[in-house]
Design a protein around this motif. Sequence first.
Motif, mmCIF file in Angstrom:
data_model
loop_
_atom_site.group_PDB
_atom_site.id
_atom_site.type_symbol
_atom_site.label_atom_id
_atom_site.label_comp_id
_atom_site.label_asym_id
_atom_site.label_seq_id
_atom_site.Cartn_x
_atom_site.Cartn_y
_atom_site.Cartn_z
ATOM 1 N N GLN A 1 14.595 -10.966 -5.897
ATOM 2 C CA GLN A 1 13.923 -9.626 -6.067
ATOM 3 C C GLN A 1 14.247 -9.005 -7.589
ATOM 4 O OE1 GLN A 1 15.660 -9.180 -3.048
ATOM 5 N NE2 GLN A 1 14.677 -10.639 -2.108
ATOM 6 N N VAL A 2 13.207 -8.433 -8.287
ATOM 7 C CA VAL A 2 13.585 -7.716 -9.331
ATOM 8 C C VAL A 2 13.620 -6.280 -9.288
ATOM 9 C CG1 VAL A 2 12.605 -7.175 -11.702
ATOM 10 C CG2 VAL A 2 12.333 -9.543 -10.737
ATOM 11 N N GLU A 3 14.525 -5.380 -9.838
ATOM 12 C CA GLU A 3 14.748 -4.134 -9.604
ATOM 13 C C GLU A 3 13.545 -3.381 -10.342
ATOM 14 O OE1 GLU A 3 18.024 -0.455 -9.837
ATOM 15 O OE2 GLU A 3 18.641 -2.687 -10.187
ATOM 16 N N GLU A 4 12.834 -2.511 -9.782
ATOM 17 C CA GLU A 4 11.695 -1.888 -10.457
ATOM 18 C C GLU A 4 11.818 -0.300 -10.121
ATOM 19 O OE1 GLU A 4 8.296 -5.423 -10.154
ATOM 20 O OE2 GLU A 4 8.409 -3.812 -8.495
ATOM 21 N N PRO A 5 11.337 0.575 -10.799
ATOM 22 C CA PRO A 5 11.465 1.954 -10.574
ATOM 23 C C PRO A 5 10.531 2.147 -9.361
ATOM 24 C CG PRO A 5 10.762 1.403 -13.095
ATOM 25 C CD PRO A 5 10.842 0.250 -12.245
ATOM 26 N N LEU A 6 11.151 2.955 -8.522
ATOM 27 C CA LEU A 6 10.467 3.370 -7.264
ATOM 28 C C LEU A 6 9.999 4.977 -7.327
ATOM 29 C CD1 LEU A 6 12.587 1.741 -4.325
ATOM 30 C CD2 LEU A 6 10.087 0.990 -5.433
ATOM 31 N N ALA A 7 8.800 5.095 -7.133
ATOM 32 C CA ALA A 7 8.351 6.559 -6.735
ATOM 33 C C ALA A 7 9.156 7.262 -5.822
ATOM 34 C CB ALA A 7 6.973 6.661 -6.666
ATOM 35 N N ASP A 8 9.589 8.697 -6.023
ATOM 36 C CA ASP A 8 10.399 9.383 -4.873
ATOM 37 C C ASP A 8 9.540 9.116 -3.518
ATOM 38 O OD1 ASP A 8 11.898 10.004 -6.803
ATOM 39 O OD2 ASP A 8 11.205 12.098 -7.067
ATOM 40 N N HIS B 1 6.831 -3.706 1.671
ATOM 41 C CA HIS B 1 6.642 -3.121 0.496
ATOM 42 C C HIS B 1 5.812 -3.730 -0.621
ATOM 43 C CE1 HIS B 1 7.154 -0.723 -3.129
ATOM 44 N NE2 HIS B 1 8.085 -1.764 -3.463
ATOM 45 N N TYR B 2 6.172 -5.254 -0.651
ATOM 46 C CA TYR B 2 5.268 -5.956 -1.880
ATOM 47 C C TYR B 2 4.268 -6.463 -1.401
ATOM 48 C CZ TYR B 2 9.944 -6.894 -4.112
ATOM 49 O OH TYR B 2 11.115 -6.684 -4.868
ATOM 50 N N LEU B 3 3.840 -6.658 -0.151
ATOM 51 C CA LEU B 3 2.515 -6.902 0.252
ATOM 52 C C LEU B 3 1.526 -5.622 0.008
ATOM 53 C CD1 LEU B 3 2.886 -8.663 3.879
ATOM 54 C CD2 LEU B 3 1.493 -9.416 1.961
ATOM 55 N N GLU B 4 2.082 -4.344 0.257
ATOM 56 C CA GLU B 4 1.459 -2.923 -0.125
ATOM 57 C C GLU B 4 1.311 -2.962 -1.365
ATOM 58 O OE1 GLU B 4 0.112 -0.831 2.078
ATOM 59 O OE2 GLU B 4 0.981 -1.442 3.564
ATOM 60 N N THR B 5 2.047 -3.249 -2.388
ATOM 61 C CA THR B 5 2.111 -3.095 -3.711
ATOM 62 C C THR B 5 0.921 -4.236 -4.210
ATOM 63 O OG1 THR B 5 4.322 -2.662 -4.124
ATOM 64 C CG2 THR B 5 3.128 -3.488 -5.974
ATOM 65 N N GLU B 6 0.949 -5.391 -3.535
ATOM 66 C CA GLU B 6 -0.154 -6.269 -3.910
ATOM 67 C C GLU B 6 -1.356 -6.260 -3.201
ATOM 68 O OE1 GLU B 6 0.121 -8.159 -6.678
ATOM 69 O OE2 GLU B 6 2.386 -7.996 -7.039
ATOM 70 N N ARG B 7 -1.647 -5.093 -2.464
ATOM 71 C CA ARG B 7 -2.954 -5.155 -1.787
ATOM 72 C C ARG B 7 -3.274 -6.110 -0.849
ATOM 73 N NH1 ARG B 7 -5.185 -0.416 -4.252
ATOM 74 N NH2 ARG B 7 -4.715 0.007 -6.214
ATOM 75 N N LEU C 1 4.518 -12.946 -2.297
ATOM 76 C CA LEU C 1 5.632 -13.760 -1.714
ATOM 77 C C LEU C 1 6.547 -14.051 -3.196
ATOM 78 C CD1 LEU C 1 4.245 -16.406 0.490
ATOM 79 C CD2 LEU C 1 6.155 -14.774 0.785
ATOM 80 N N GLY C 2 5.328 -14.095 -4.428
ATOM 81 C CA GLY C 2 6.095 -14.283 -5.606
ATOM 82 C C GLY C 2 7.046 -13.335 -6.425
ATOM 83 N N ARG C 3 6.530 -12.269 -5.738
ATOM 84 C CA ARG C 3 7.392 -10.921 -6.202
ATOM 85 C C ARG C 3 8.535 -10.803 -5.232
ATOM 86 N NH1 ARG C 3 6.073 -5.917 -8.662
ATOM 87 N NH2 ARG C 3 3.717 -6.302 -8.573
ATOM 88 N N TYR C 4 8.795 -11.239 -4.299
ATOM 89 C CA TYR C 4 9.922 -11.280 -3.256
ATOM 90 C C TYR C 4 10.949 -12.230 -3.882
ATOM 91 C CZ TYR C 4 12.868 -11.449 0.739
ATOM 92 O OH TYR C 4 13.900 -11.200 1.746
ATOM 93 N N ASN C 5 10.266 -13.355 -4.526
ATOM 94 C CA ASN C 5 10.961 -14.421 -5.356
ATOM 95 C C ASN C 5 11.671 -13.993 -6.602
ATOM 96 O OD1 ASN C 5 10.853 -17.280 -6.808
ATOM 97 N ND2 ASN C 5 12.500 -17.228 -5.323
ATOM 98 N N GLY C 6 10.809 -13.172 -7.139
ATOM 99 C CA GLY C 6 10.980 -12.980 -8.553
ATOM 100 C C GLY C 6 10.320 -13.839 -9.580
ATOM 101 N N SER C 7 9.255 -14.541 -9.035
ATOM 102 C CA SER C 7 8.383 -15.396 -9.423
ATOM 103 C C SER C 7 7.021 -15.121 -9.528
ATOM 104 C CB SER C 7 8.729 -16.869 -9.102
ATOM 105 O OG SER C 7 8.428 -16.891 -7.726
#
Length: 219
Positions: A42-49, A178-184, A191-197
Amino acid sequence: MSVQGREYAPTRRDCLGWAGLAAVSAAGSSMLLLPGFAQAGQVEEPLADSVRSILSGAIANKAPPVPEFSSMDKRLAHLRWLGAMSDRLKRRKPDFQTRIEFLQTVWYETKRAGLDTTMVMGLIQVESAFRKYAISPVGARGYMQIMPFWSRLIGDGDAGKLFNMQTNLRFGCVILRHYLETERGNTFMALGRYNGSRGRDTYPNAVYKAAKNWVHPDV
């Protein structure tokens, strides 16, 4: 089925408070060193509060993985799944009690997060081959290969706890949700976001293939 005495349906709101995430899109024993897919993470990204608060709350709620069922049929279906998965996992986890505790926790955490249990079993197979103390070259830890920065972002800062079974599965399921929500709701992209790919098909396809080993009609 109910969790903690409540009739349960895997919704965004249940336990996790996902309603606030729907409108948020993020940018773009001994240790086993894992090669291959585990080199990513997983890649560290800024998170809204607001997102950080929701994720932290989801992690902090340490409900025991003991579900309750609204009917005997649902309980029996769960027991059939548990027995079938135990048989399939026996070679990887020979100790019966350890195997059952692991499966019960996977089932509980995936239902709690509104995830496909079969897919998560496939993800764990790809990420760690069901090794509790797996660690990747980039430092991802445990069953679901959680990157240590998540402990700082949404946990108590103690990355060592990521080798605890329930903690690791809790983090992994919350992060994937969280990644599923981000990717609608796009599982392939999540899954790609989870793996960083993100955007490449190798990792999602590997998870989909591995998930076929854990298909069962009662899930």
